[in-house]
Write an enzyme that holds these catalytic residues in place. Structure first.
Site, short mmCIF file in Angstrom:
data_model
loop_
_atom_site.label_atom_id
_atom_site.label_comp_id
_atom_site.label_asym_id
_atom_site.label_seq_id
_atom_site.Cartn_x
_atom_site.Cartn_y
_atom_site.Cartn_z
N HIS B 39 0.83 -1.20 0.00
CA HIS B 39 0.00 0.00 0.00
C HIS B 39 0.87 1.25 0.00
CE1 HIS B 39 -2.31 -3.33 1.70
NE2 HIS B 39 -3.40 -2.72 1.31
N HIS B 270 -4.06 3.03 -3.27
CA HIS B 270 -4.28 2.50 -1.93
C HIS B 270 -3.56 1.17 -1.70
CE1 HIS B 270 -6.34 1.64 1.86
NE2 HIS B 270 -6.36 0.41 1.43
N GLU B 417 -17.32 -4.47 24.88
CA GLU B 417 -16.48 -5.66 25.00
C GLU B 417 -15.25 -5.57 24.10
OE1 GLU B 417 -19.69 -5.62 24.16
OE2 GLU B 417 -20.71 -6.37 25.95
N HIS B 479 -27.91 -15.28 24.85
CA HIS B 479 -26.90 -15.12 25.90
C HIS B 479 -26.22 -16.43 26.27
CE1 HIS B 479 -28.75 -11.25 26.15
NE2 HIS B 479 -28.14 -10.88 27.24
#
Lengths: 669, 669
Positions: B39, B270, B417, B479
Site C-alpha cells: 500500500h 491504496h 467488550e 446469551h
C-alpha cells in the site's frame, strides 16, 4: 398513504393514556416478580413513550402480524422484553394471552427472556445482544426504501421504530449502523433512546461522557430531546421525526423503574425483580388497584382499539394491492421464491465451465456465478464492507444505493463488517430481497455478533468471505484465517461452504440461495484453482456435503479429504502416491461439513471408506478428528500464518502434495 | 520532564523537512514496487505529517527501543506499514537495514505486510485489522497515566501518538475506544487522522457522511483540522494537542499517494504498486533523483539526529531512575514478575477450600481467588464491560479509575467488550500491569477481533468470561454460548480454562497469571458447583490440562470426560453407573484442552484410558472427537439454547447424569 393520516393527539378513549402506560408497568413488574428473573426497570421507564408510540403512531395489525406494509417495531434494548410482551397482550396478539405473561422466561413459553424472532407473533427481530436491534433496524428501514423504490408508494410506505438503551448506543456496532443510516438518509427510521442514565454497573457517568445527540447529529441524523414522561412532548417529537428527511433520534429522558417510589432511578430496577414490598408501594404510588395480571376491561378496550385501527389500515392496503398493476411482482418478491430461471442459468453455467475446465480463484468463480444469478433475478442485493473489488461482489449493471436513491441493488457498506451483517439481517427480515455481502474471511471476527443472529433467526443471509487462508499471502497473519472455519462450523444452523473449484462454487451458491431458513457462508480463495470435476452431472454433488472426487483404480488404500483450495493439493498427492508408490488413494472433496453430517450413515461410510485417512486444510485442526478418525492424520496449520507470497507460505507451513503424500504413505505402510 | 522541552520549530539541519518526507515517499513506493504488493498511497500521503511528528516531537531511542518512558507510536492504519518501516530505516533501528526494506512482505523478513508486534523492534502493537490500533492505543495511554499515578512523573511521562485512517474511524470499535478515552480524559493520547477521503472502494462519500471532528468533539475530545501537507500547521496542531487536557484528534487533510502526479488522490494508490512509469514520474515530480533504496547521507544524517536526541532523553531518564527512591518498585512493575506472595496466597486458598468443600459458582470462586491475588499484588488491574456484579471482577479495596484520577485499579469499561479487549491489549503492551476484564462468554463474539490480537501478540491478558452455558438460564439463546468454546479452543496461542470447582478455578487463575506470553480465558459458571477435589495436593493438576478426578474401584469399563459445570454431572453419572449397573467409570476433568495437548503421549493415554469414552459439555460437539475417539459418545448441545431456569434447560437438552450414564451403559454392553 396510511402514514399521512397519523394522528398526533391521543385518540379519544374513556381512559387516560397514563393509565394505558400504567398497565404496561404493572404487567412488567408482576411478570418479572412471578418469574423471579428479568428486567422491570426499562419497561416501567419507557411505558409512557411506548404508549404514545403505539397509541398514536404505529400501524400494525395483530390479526395479521406479517402484513407487508406494517410499521416495524424493534426493541433494541431486548432485556426490556416485558415491555413488548405487555404491549402484545394489551394489543391482543392471538398468541399472547395473559397466561403467557404468567409464564415469563419459562420453558416453552412465548415470553422468552429476550424477544426472539419466530418465537411469538409480531417480533420483528431477535434482540438482546446490545446494539443488534438498532443495527438490524437500519437494514429494515433500508429495505423499506428499496422496496418502495421498486413498487408504488401505496404498496410500501411504513416506518421502522426502535427503542434503544444506553447499552445499544455504547456498543461499537451502533456507530457503524448510525453512520450508514445517516449517510443513506433513511428517513423512515426513528430511534427512541431510553435516556435513563443507568447501566448495570450504575450511573452511566461511571463509563461514558458521550454527548449522544451531538454524536447522532455528526452522523447526519435529525435529533431531538424530550422528557420521556411528558406524553405530549413525546408525540410532538415523533410527529416531527416522521416529517424529517433524515433518520431521527429522539432522546427520551426517563426514570428507570418509573413508578417505583423507592427504587425508581436506580440500577437496582435494571435486572432484578422489585420485590413484593416495592411492588405494593408502586401500586399505591401509581394508583394501580388491580390484582397482578388483571387489566380492567375499559383499559383493555382502549388498547384493542389501537389494533382495530391497524386492521382497518391493513384492509385498506389490501384493497390497494388488489387494484395495483404491480401486484404479481410485489407478491412474488415478498414470497421470497426465486424464479426457476436462476437455477437454469446456474445449470448452464456449470455445464459450460466443466467443458472449458475454467481455472479461476473461487472468489472469481463466485463473481461469475453471481453474474448469472443477478441477471436472472433482481431479488439479490449485493454489497461489501469496502472490499468490492477483492470480494468480487458486484456484477454488471448493478447500480449502487445512494443517499435518497434506493433504486439500485449494490450497497457500499463501508468499513463496517458488523454493521453490514446486521443490516443484511434486517433486509432479509423485512422481506423482498436476498442480501449477500462480502469481506475477508478473517473479518468474520468483526461480524460475529450479527452472524450468530442470522443463524439463530434462520435468515437467508449470504456471506461472501474471500481470501480464506494463508493463500491470501503477503498481508500476513492478521489477515489469514486459522480458527475461523472451526468457529463457523461450530455455529448451529449455519451453512459453511468451502468450494474447491468453479463448479462447486456454482453448486454452493445454488445451495445457499435455496436455504431459505439458514444463512450461508461462502468461503472463497484469493488464488486461482483448477476445475477438478471430470464431467457435468445434473446432480449437484456438493449438496451431499462431501463426495468422492477421485476414485483410485484399485482397492482404496488411503483416503485424502480436503476442502477448498486444498483439494487441488489432495488430488496432486493422490497422483503422486499412485505414480511413486503404487498406493491407491481416493480423494474426497468436502465443501460442507453440515450437509455431510446430514447424510445417512451408509453414504457417509461409503465416502469416508474404511482405509486410513489424511485430511488437508490450511486451517486449525479442531473438528477434523470427526472425519479422520483415531488413526487419521491432519495436515494443516498449527499456529498463526505469516507474511509472504502464498506459494512460499504453503511450502513454509508444509501444506503441499509432498507432505500429504508422505503422511499418507506412512499411514499405509 | 523530557516532554516539556519539546521543540516546535524544525531542528536546524542541512536538509529540508520536505526532503526528509520525500525519503519516506521514495522508500515506500520502491519497496511496494519491488514486492509487487502493498500500500503506497498512505505512506506517501502521510509522509509530511509523520516527518513533523518524528522530527519535532516523538522521543524514542532506536538503540534501546523498549525504554519504558519512550513515546509510543501506533500505526493504526497498519496497511501503510511501509511508512513505519521507512521511518525505522531512516531512524536507524538496528534490525532495519535497507536490505529489510528490499525484502518487504517476503518470508522471514522483518517487514511483514502489516506491522507485527515482536517482529521488528519498535513496533508497539500489531495493526492491520482496522480500528485495533487506535483502540489499543487507548489502553496504552491509560496505562501511562496509571503508571504515572503510581510513580513519580519524572519516571513516567510520555505520549501515545496514533496515525489512523478512514477505515479505523468507520469501524465500530473506534466508537468504543474514543468514548472511553474521552470519558477518562486521556490527554496523552494524540490521534492524527489521515483524512484523505479515499477508501478501497473509492471516495469515502460512497459510504459515509460522518462529520468526524464533530463526532470526536461529542466524545469529549480536543479537535483540530489542518492541511496535512502544511508542515508548520501540523506542528502547531501537535503542539496544541500536547497542551490539551483531553485526548486530541488532528484531522490531517491529505492527498493519498501525494507526489504521484497521475495517481495521487486516487484509490488506485491504496493497495497496489504505482508501476514503473508512475514511479518515474513521481521521482520527477518531487525532485527525487536517487536510485531505489538510496538515501543520500545528509538526509540520513538529519534523520539519525532524531534518534540521537531520543538517546539523550533516554540517558537523562535513566539518571532520574537511578536517583529515584521508587526505582525498585518501578523496575519490578515493568518486569512483569509477580511476587511469590501471590502464589503462596493461592496455595493457602486451595488448602482452605478443599477442607471446607466450598460449594460456589466458579465465577464466585474466581472472585474469591481474585481477592487473594489482588491483596498480594497491585499489578493486577480489573474491569468489566458493565457486568461487574455478574462477572464478579471487583474485589475489596479496588478503587475505580475515573476521569483525571488514575490511582485506582478497577476500570468500568462500559458496554464495550471489543474496546475493553483492545484496551487490555494496550495496558499489557505498555507494561507495568496485568489486565483482566469480564463479560459473558457469549459476548466473546463482540470482542473477537481484539482477543485474536491478544493471542497473536502473546500478551498476558486475562478474560473472565462468566455465564458460560445454558446454565445462565432465563436470558435465553442470545446469551447462551454454544460454539464459543470451539471458537476459543481453535484460536492459536490462547489458554482456554473451564474449571469445574473452586480448586480448579484457583489453579487456573495461577496458570493464567504465569502465562506471561499467552492470553487466557477463564470460562466460568453462573450456577453453584460442588468442590470435587478429594484432597489438597501441592501439584496443581489443572496444569496438565486434564486429569483423572475419580478412579473407579475395579478395572475401568468406561471413561467420562467433562469440563466445568458438567464435571459434577459426570461424577454423578459415574456413581449411578456403579450403583445401578456395577459399571466401573472413571471421570476425567479437562479444564484445558491446550495444556492437555501439550502433555506427553504416555500421560494422555493414561488419562484417557483404553475403555470407551463419553464426553459431556453443554456446548457444541465440534472438537470433542479428538478426545472421545471413533466409538465415543458426546452428550451436549446440538443447536441453540432456550429461555428457562437452568435446571429445566439441562433436563430439556438431556445433559444430565441419567443421560450420561445411559450413553455409557450402551457403550459398555
Amino acid at each position: 398513504m396510511s402514514q399521512a393520516t397519523a394522528i398526533k393527539a391521543a385518540p379519544e378513549t374513556a381512559v387516560s393514556e397514563r393509565d394505558m402506560a400504567n398497565a404496561i408497568r404493572a404487567l412488567a413488574m408482576d411478570s418479572v416478580q412471578k418469574a423471579n428473573s428479568g428486567h422491570p426497570g426499562m419497561p416501567m421507564g419507557m411505558a409512557d413513550v411506548a404508549t404514545v408510540l403505539f397509541n398514536r403512531f404505529i400501524t400494525i395489525d395483530p390479526s395479521k402480524p406479517d402484513w407487508p406494509d406494517r410499521d416495524r417495531f424493534v426493541l433494541s434494548a431486548g432485556h426490556g422484553s416485558m415491555l413488548q410482551y405487555a404491549l402484545h397482550y394489551l394489543l391482543g396478539y392471538p398468541d399472547m394471552p395473559i397466561s403467557e405473561l404468567q409464564r415469563f422466561r419459562q420453558l416453552g413459553s412465548r415470553t422468552a427472556g429476550h424477544p426472539e424472532y419466530g418465537h411469538a407473533l409480531g417480533i420483528e427481530t431477535t434482540t438482546g445482544p446490545l446494539g443488534q436491534g438498532i443495527s438490524t433496524a437500519v437494514g429494515i428501514a433500508l429495505a423499506e426504501r428499496m422496496l418502495a423504490a421498486r413498487h408504488e408508494p401505496e404498496l410500501v410506505d411504513h416506518y421502522t421504530y426502535v427503542i434503544a438503551g444506553d447499552g445499544c448506543l455504547q456498543e461499537g456496532i451502533s456507530h457503524e449502523a448510525i453512520d450508514l443510516a445517516g449517510h443513506l438518509k433513511l428517513n423512515r427510521l426513528i430511534v427512541l433512546w431510553d435516556d435513563n442514565s443507568i447501566s448495570i454497573d450504575g450511573p452511566t457517568p461511571l463509563s461514558t461522557s458521550m454527548d449522544q445527540p451531538a454524536r447522532f447529529a455528526a452522523a447526519g441524523w435529525h435529533v431531538q430531546s424530550v422528557d420521556g414522561h411528558d406524553m405530549e412532548a413525546v408525540a410532538e417529537a415523533i410527529e416531527s421525526a416522521r416529517r424529517s428527511d433524515r433518520p431521527s433520534l429522539i432522546a427520551c429522558k426517563t426514570v428507570i423503574g418509573k413508578g417505583a417510589p423507592n427504587l425508581g432511578g436506580s440500577e437496582k430496577t435494571h435486572g432484578a425483580p422489585l420485590g413484593d414490598a416495592e411492588i405494593a408501594a408502586t401500586r399505591e404510588n401509581i394508583g394501580w388497584v388491580h390484582a397482578p395480571f388483571e387489566v380492567p376491561d375499559e383499559l383493555l378496550r382502549a388498547w384493542r382499539e389501537v389494533a382495530e385501527r391497524g386492521q382497518l389500515a391493513r384492509l385498506e392496503w389490501e384493497r390497494r394491492l388488489t387494484a395495483s398493476p404491480r401486484r404479481a411482482e410485489f407478491e412474488s418478491a415478498i414470497s421470497g421464491a426465486l424464479p426457476d430461471a436462476v437455477f437454469e442459468a446456474l445449470s448452464t453455467f456449470r455445464k459450460e465451465h466443466v467443458e472449458k475446465a475454467t481455472k479461476v480463484a473461487t472468489r472469481k468463480a463466485s463473481e461469475m456465478a453471481l453474474g448469472a444469478i443477478n441477471e436472472a433475478t433482481d431479488m439479490t442485493v449485493g454489497g461489501s464492507a469496502d472490499l468490492t473489488h477483492s470480494n468480487l461482489t458486484i456484477t454488471k449493471g448493478m447500480n449502487r444505493i445512494a443517499p435518497g436513491d434506493y433504486a439500485g441493488r449494490y450497497i457500499h457498506y463501508g468499513i463496517r463488517e458488523h454493521g453490514m451483517a446486521a443490516a443484511m439481517n434486517g433486509i432479509a427480515l423485512h422481506g423482498g430481497f436476498i442480501p449477500y455481502g462480502g469481506t475477508f474471511l478473517c473479518f468474520a471476527d468483526y461480524a460475529r455478533g450479527a452472524m450468530r443472529l442470522s443463524a439463530l433467526m434462520g435468515q437467508r443471509v449470504i456471506y461472501v468471505m474471500t481470501h480464506d487462508s494463508i493463500g491470501l499471502g503477503e498481508d500476513g497473519p492478521t489477515h489469514q484465517p486459522i480458527e475461523h472455519l472451526a468457529m463457523l462450523r461450530a455455529t448451529p444452523n449455519l451453512n459453511v461452504f468451502r468450494p474447491a473449484d468453479i463448479i462447486e462454487t456454482a453448486e454452493c451458491w445454488e445451495l445457499a440461495l435455496k436455504s431459505e431458513n439458514r444463512p450461508s457462508v461462502l468461503v472463497l480463495s484469493r488464488q486461482n484453482l483448477p476445475m477438478l470435476r471430470q464431467a457435468h452431472t445434473d446432480e449437484k454433488v456438493s449438496a451431499r456435503g462431501a463426495y468422492l472426487l477421485r476414485e483410485p483404480a484399485g482397492h482404496r488404500a488411503v483416503t485424502l479429504i480436503a476442502t477448498g483450495s486444498e483439494v487441488e493439493i489432495a488430488v496432486s498427492a493422490a497422483e503422486r502416491l499412485h505414480a511413486e508408490h503404487g498406493i491407491a488413494a481416493a480423494v474426497v472433496s468436502m465443501p460442507s461439513w453440515e450437509l455431510f453430517e446430514e447424510q445417512d450413515d451408509e453414504y457417509r461410510r461409503a465416502v469416508l471408506g474404511s482405509a486410513p485417512r489424511v485430511a488437508v486444510e490450511a486451517a486449525a485442526r479442531l473438528g477434523w478428528d470427526r472425519w479422520i478418525g483415531d488413526n487419521g492424520v491432519f495436515v494443516g496449520m498449527t499456529g498463526f500464518g505469516a507474511s509472504a507470497p502464498a506459494p512460499d507460505l504453503y511450502r513454509h507451513f508444509a501444506i503441499t502434495p509432498e507432505a500429504v503424500a508422505e503422511a499418507a504413505r506412512k499411514l499405509v505402510i
